[in-house]
Write a protein that holds these residues in place. Structure first.
Motif, PDB file in Angstrom:
ATOM      1  N   ILE A  95     -42.219 -34.278 -53.656  1.00 39.49           N
ATOM      2  CA  ILE A  95     -41.568 -33.174 -52.949  1.00 39.49           C
ATOM      3  C   ILE A  95     -42.619 -32.244 -52.349  1.00 39.49           C
ATOM      4  CG2 ILE A  95     -40.116 -31.126 -53.204  1.00 39.49           C
ATOM      5  CD1 ILE A  95     -38.676 -32.680 -55.535  1.00 39.49           C
ATOM      6  N   ILE A  96     -43.609 -31.887 -53.140  1.00 43.54           N
ATOM      7  CA  ILE A  96     -44.651 -30.968 -52.662  1.00 43.54           C
ATOM      8  C   ILE A  96     -45.465 -31.611 -51.546  1.00 43.54           C
ATOM      9  CG2 ILE A  96     -46.759 -29.742 -53.322  1.00 43.54           C
ATOM     10  CD1 ILE A  96     -45.331 -29.135 -56.016  1.00 43.54           C
ATOM     11  N   ALA A  97     -45.768 -32.885 -51.658  1.00 40.75           N
ATOM     12  CA  ALA A  97     -46.495 -33.580 -50.587  1.00 40.75           C
ATOM     13  C   ALA A  97     -45.691 -33.565 -49.289  1.00 40.75           C
ATOM     14  CB  ALA A  97     -46.811 -35.018 -51.007  1.00 40.75           C
ATOM     15  N   CYS A 109     -45.427 -22.277 -53.172  1.00 45.06           N
ATOM     16  CA  CYS A 109     -44.835 -23.547 -53.568  1.00 45.06           C
ATOM     17  C   CYS A 109     -45.491 -23.881 -54.902  1.00 45.06           C
ATOM     18  CB  CYS A 109     -45.107 -24.622 -52.525  1.00 45.06           C
ATOM     19  SG  CYS A 109     -44.394 -26.223 -52.943  1.00 45.06           S
ATOM     20  N   ILE A 110     -44.677 -23.885 -55.967  1.00 44.01           N
ATOM     21  CA  ILE A 110     -45.238 -24.051 -57.306  1.00 44.01           C
ATOM     22  C   ILE A 110     -44.645 -25.283 -57.986  1.00 44.01           C
ATOM     23  CG2 ILE A 110     -45.615 -22.983 -59.563  1.00 44.01           C
ATOM     24  CD1 ILE A 110     -45.148 -20.249 -58.234  1.00 44.01           C
ATOM     25  N   ASN A 111     -45.524 -26.131 -58.482  1.00 45.40           N
ATOM     26  CA  ASN A 111     -45.136 -27.240 -59.341  1.00 45.40           C
ATOM     27  C   ASN A 111     -44.926 -26.631 -60.724  1.00 45.40           C
ATOM     28  OD1 ASN A 111     -45.259 -29.238 -61.337  1.00 45.40           O
ATOM     29  ND2 ASN A 111     -46.675 -30.513 -60.185  1.00 45.40           N
ATOM     30  N   GLU A 112     -43.680 -26.477 -61.108  1.00 46.94           N
ATOM     31  CA  GLU A 112     -43.346 -25.850 -62.384  1.00 46.94           C
ATOM     32  C   GLU A 112     -43.242 -26.922 -63.468  1.00 46.94           C
ATOM     33  OE1 GLU A 112     -42.940 -22.580 -63.089  1.00 46.94           O
ATOM     34  OE2 GLU A 112     -42.374 -21.571 -61.240  1.00 46.94           O
ATOM     35  N   PHE A 113     -44.351 -27.117 -64.184  1.00 44.73           N
ATOM     36  CA  PHE A 113     -44.408 -27.976 -65.362  1.00 44.73           C
ATOM     37  C   PHE A 113     -44.027 -29.429 -65.073  1.00 44.73           C
ATOM     38  CE2 PHE A 113     -42.872 -23.666 -66.307  1.00 44.73           C
ATOM     39  CZ  PHE A 113     -44.016 -23.157 -66.894  1.00 44.73           C
TER      40      PHE A 113
END
Length: 145
Positions: A95-97, A109-113
């Motif tokens: 998703i982030i990519a 934009c944070i990858n939460e755990f």
């Protein structure tokens, strides 16, 4: 009320925690404007590209709801500028990519755990972070390209 083609005000304000606690989670007109901008500039373009549902786990939070769940006093959720979500069939990293590849005007934009993505729209700092727990505290680190 629709905020965009695929997002409604209800899904960006619904909270099981608020319901359990008997709290209102009703946004002001200003909060709704911010949610519209979040949907128009981030969520809807992402939804259009991946052509999959985006499952919102947290959108707007009233101050009382944010306090109840232990959210940051500076949380952009309380202003309608942030949402936490997943996309079934895609990992958080994928998703982030995709967000990076689209060059969406994100504030954070944070990858939460490695469980969900937190995204915000306002200052457009373009920050990509990862949240991890260490010694009982949440630590945020800048994420690499």
């Amino acid at each position: 009320m629709n905020l965009s083609e695929n997002f409604t005000l209800l899904e960006l304000t619904h909270s099981q925690e608020a319901t359990r606690a008997g709290l209102d989670n009703i946004p002001t007109t200003e909060h709704i404007k911010s949610l519209n901008l979040l949907c128009a500039n981030i969520l809807q373009p992402l939804r259009d590209l991946v052509n999959r549902p985006i499952v919102i786990s947290s959108g707007y939070r009233s101050i009382n709801l944010n306090r109840l769940i232990g959210g940051s006093v500076l949380s952009q959720h309380t202003t309608g500028q942030a949402a936490d979500f997943t996309i079934p069939g895609l990992s958080v990293e994928e998703i982030i990519a995709t967000i990076r590849a689209l060059n969406l005007p994100v504030d954070q934009c944070i990858n939460e755990f490695d469980q969900w993505v937190h995204i915000s729209y306002r200052h457009n700092r373009g920050q990509y972070l990862a949240a991890r727990k260490k010694d009982g505290n949440i630590i945020y680190k800048l994420s690499g390209d």
